[in-house]
Design a protein around this motif. Structure first.
Motif, mmCIF file in Angstrom:
data_model
loop_
_atom_site.group_PDB
_atom_site.id
_atom_site.type_symbol
_atom_site.label_atom_id
_atom_site.label_comp_id
_atom_site.label_asym_id
_atom_site.label_seq_id
_atom_site.Cartn_x
_atom_site.Cartn_y
_atom_site.Cartn_z
ATOM 1 N N ALA A 182 0.837 -1.201 0.000
ATOM 2 C CA ALA A 182 0.000 0.000 0.000
ATOM 3 C C ALA A 182 0.877 1.258 0.000
ATOM 4 O O ALA A 182 1.851 1.350 0.741
ATOM 5 N N PHE A 183 0.501 2.181 -0.845
ATOM 6 C CA PHE A 183 1.165 3.482 -0.910
ATOM 7 C C PHE A 183 0.151 4.580 -0.623
ATOM 8 O O PHE A 183 -1.060 4.376 -0.694
ATOM 9 N N LEU A 184 0.673 5.757 -0.334
ATOM 10 C CA LEU A 184 -0.142 6.957 -0.296
ATOM 11 C C LEU A 184 0.420 7.891 -1.351
ATOM 12 O O LEU A 184 1.639 8.042 -1.481
ATOM 13 N N GLU A 185 -0.457 8.511 -2.108
ATOM 14 C CA GLU A 185 -0.023 9.488 -3.091
ATOM 15 C C GLU A 185 0.173 10.821 -2.370
ATOM 16 O O GLU A 185 -0.468 11.080 -1.351
ATOM 17 N N ARG B 188 -4.301 10.285 -1.422
ATOM 18 C CA ARG B 188 -5.131 9.084 -1.527
ATOM 19 C C ARG B 188 -4.303 7.803 -1.464
ATOM 20 O O ARG B 188 -3.121 7.783 -1.797
ATOM 21 N N ALA B 189 -4.980 6.751 -1.041
ATOM 22 C CA ALA B 189 -4.338 5.449 -0.933
ATOM 23 C C ALA B 189 -4.269 4.767 -2.291
ATOM 24 O O ALA B 189 -5.187 4.889 -3.106
ATOM 25 N N ILE B 190 -3.156 4.071 -2.518
ATOM 26 C CA ILE B 190 -2.976 3.278 -3.741
ATOM 27 C C ILE B 190 -2.548 1.887 -3.296
ATOM 28 O O ILE B 190 -1.500 1.726 -2.687
ATOM 29 N N GLU B 191 -3.363 0.898 -3.566
ATOM 30 C CA GLU B 191 -3.041 -0.482 -3.177
ATOM 31 C C GLU B 191 -2.603 -1.219 -4.427
ATOM 32 O O GLU B 191 -3.361 -1.317 -5.385
ATOM 33 N N VAL B 192 -1.406 -1.746 -4.428
ATOM 34 C CA VAL B 192 -0.962 -2.424 -5.644
ATOM 35 C C VAL B 192 -0.531 -3.863 -5.422
ATOM 36 O O VAL B 192 -0.251 -4.570 -6.381
ATOM 37 N N GLY B 193 -0.450 -4.320 -4.205
ATOM 38 C CA GLY B 193 0.078 -5.666 -4.065
ATOM 39 C C GLY B 193 -0.445 -6.410 -2.862
ATOM 40 O O GLY B 193 -1.177 -5.857 -2.048
#
Lengths: 197, 197
Positions: A182-185, B188-193
């Motif tokens: 999970a990342f945050l932009e 915003r959150a980005i879920e990639v894995g």
């Protein structure tokens, strides 16, 4: 990406590329091999000459290449590259002939160091390791001087990041790592004070 | 703030409070005086026991208090505190009887160290300095062990940050420092894995 205008960042402003804590990609090369790894643990250490610190685990192939070459690039990826960043954070370049390619990245020659830059990133800090065996051995901590820096003028110009908060804007943004894929932009801009350092 | 549910963060998850690169407030106390300063140059150094590094300039009053007490708290402010964070980044606590109050902050007792926590922040890392004269003298770099950590359960629970991207959400967010009185809010959150370390 192909239309990006990449401009040099004055060295006395290079620390600002990392001030807001984005995740980085460490790229390195030595003797015909290269590698990339993700590093959330990177930050500025000094203004001028600009220095950075980054944690490079002793188990990584990147560590071998950085120790052998004394150089690396800190690449600041765009949120569009999140899948590649996660791939760069897993799997070792030791077992892959081309980890950079396997992550979906392309190489861009650096200007002052032998390590490649990762194309499509939003900024790059080309670094030379400052010898410090104690920090490397005890903490996996590398101190390096930034010898050149560049950024995509769409998001970093006049010595600072610019975030386009216009609704619907597709301007790229940097990434911050949370955990577990999970990342945050990078979010909206908040201006609270007059210009200072 | 008054309704915030503050929960202990397990020490093996404390590094995640800093992983995404938020700006911090360093609070410290010694012999009846205390101080707060803003620090964008702070990051995790190790997982367990959790360690952090932070740059504390030799000209600051905070430096005196940290060197004398061997302790500090890394507070992670909310974007609602941006004005106070900017104030904490300017002016010295040496010339102010109560810089913490002057920044608009209130003190909250820490659990393991004598330094106060800053109320209204979203998370706290209570730290004990690990003696390392060389890094302090040469680089203003302090290495410390995190001996306790807490977070606002609204935004950090189950060992990770949670961002509420629901339109209109008023859930608090962390802050990232740009330059010149400008911050970026966590976006915003980005879920990639899949889940991984």
């Amino acid at each position: 990406m192909s239309s990006a205008l990449l401009l040099p960042v004055p060295l006395d402003r290079a620390y600002r590329l990392l001030n807001h804590g984005p995740v980085t990609l460490v790229s390195s090369a030595h003797a015909g091999r290269d590698d990339v790894m993700a590093a959330a643990w990177a930050m500025p250490l000094d203004f001028m000459p600009p220095k950075v610190v980054v944690v490079i685990d002793r188990s990584t192939f990147t560590r071998e290449l950085v120790e052998a070459s004394g150089e690396f690039v800190l690449n600041i990826p765009s949120s569009a590259q999140a899948v590649g960043v996660l791939a760069a954070g897993s799997g070792s370049g030791r077992e892959q002939a081309d980890k950079i390619g396997a992550c979906g990245f392309e190489r861009l020659a650096a200007t002052q160091v032998g390590a490649p830059r990762i194309a499509g990133c939003l900024a790059w800090l080309e670094c030379r390791v400052l010898p410090d065996v104690e920090n490397q051995r005890r903490h996996d901590l590398f101190i390096a001087e930034v010898v050149a820096a560049q950024a995509d003028a769409q998001v970093f110009r006049d010595g600072r990041w610019h975030v386009d908060d216009t609704p619907g804007s597709t301007a790229p943004r940097t990434l911050h790592y949370v955990a577990g894929g999970a990342f945050l932009e990078t979010g909206r801009a908040i201006e609270v004070g007059p210009d200072r350092r």
